[in-house]
Write an enzyme that holds these catalytic residues in place. Sequence first.
Site, PDB file in Angstrom:
ATOM      1  CB  THR A 198      -6.794  54.922  -3.337  1.00  0.00           C
ATOM      2  OG1 THR A 198      -5.790  54.456  -4.246  1.00  0.00           O
ATOM      3  CG2 THR A 198      -7.293  53.419  -2.647  1.00  0.00           C
ATOM      4  CD  GLN A 222       0.154  62.673 -11.505  1.00  0.00           C
ATOM      5  OE1 GLN A 222      -1.025  63.134 -11.621  1.00  0.00           O
ATOM      6  NE2 GLN A 222       0.702  61.617 -10.956  1.00  0.00           N
TER       7      GLN A 222
END
Length: 410
Positions: free
Chosen positions: A75, A249
Amino acid sequence: MPGNQLVPLPQFPCSQSPTESMGSFCSRQQPLNEVDSDENIQAAEIDRRIAQETKTEQHIHKLLLLGAGESGKSTIFKQIRLLFQTGFDEAELRSYTSVIHANVYQTIKILYDGAKELAENEPNSLKYVVRTDNKEIGEKLSEIGSRMDSPCLTKEIAKEIATLWNDTAIQETYSHGNILQVPDCAQYFMENLERFSEVNYIPTKLLILQEDVLHARVRTTGVVEIQFSPVGESRKSGEVYRLYDVGGQRNERRKWIHLFEGVTSVIFCAAISEYDQMLFEDDTKNRMMETKELFEWVLKQSCFEKSSFMLFLNKFDIFEKKVHRVPLNVCEWFKDYQPMGSGKQEVEHAYEFVKKKFEELYFQNSKPDCVDRAFKIYRTTALDQKLIKKTFKLVDETLRRRNLIEAGLL
């Protein structure tokens, strides 16, 4: 002329002197010499361009944006594009329509499936039982949310989603979002269903619709990069940075390795609101503990010994609301936390405690000859454009000052 073939000696006629004949021979080779000359000019031009590009590259500072999954770093990456570049082109904005529609379906699926799970396993399970007339809607939406290709969001389906969202069981489930992997943007999606379901909906460049792009969730895979200046497009008005965003991740982290060399600064994002949540990829691992371990690992990498560290304690907007409801000491790392006061005072006390924990971690895991490298901590909310703009200008000032010190000019 053939490369390795023997060339016969020229035969001179009796009436022609060797000198005259050689002159004629040389004049016949003149076009080849002109070609050689052109090639030399081209080679020199290529060398000049390489030297110029190398010089330009020396003035571009490499920033590596790291953090665990769901830390909000992507973001922040999108904010940089909106703030310091031209933003997103029309094709990209159009592609976000299907992303946002898919996000909506996935969110309502998580909530409905979560309600069923809690109704089966939790004490006082009746409060998680969806109304009978909403179950058919829930099953339908859950099936849609599991598809690889979601359909466009229509007015009719948006109305069904809104009906299910307002079911008391779904609202109760939403309040337990920390154990169900409910995305932070769930409420935003549900509050904007009507707008998302408009026939010609596209997240345009209007400020209110930029919010849609910032809330849209696309997991980062591989590596993406942008070049920008926090002050202006020209390097004369500020330093130029190349920012790399990589997947957070666990299975994506192996792709970071080749980016580690020559990094001016590591920007590490830590979502401080996730102290009571589990990893998406491992529901037995606390997200804050994962962030702690990842930060320790990054600090110990020898290739970062000369790199500055900028720590973004992100998602403060969620943290300040959550800390009143969920004790900070539910996280193993924060088990020694003692609440103090209430309201804003408690929020500040909790934030300073978390900040101190990260500061201690930094100095514990930095070699003695690395502790004087630039290290700054910033309180951030990735969705707050003004705050991100201010933060990156502060980062720019810190790094420029560091460059002047290293050059002996300060």
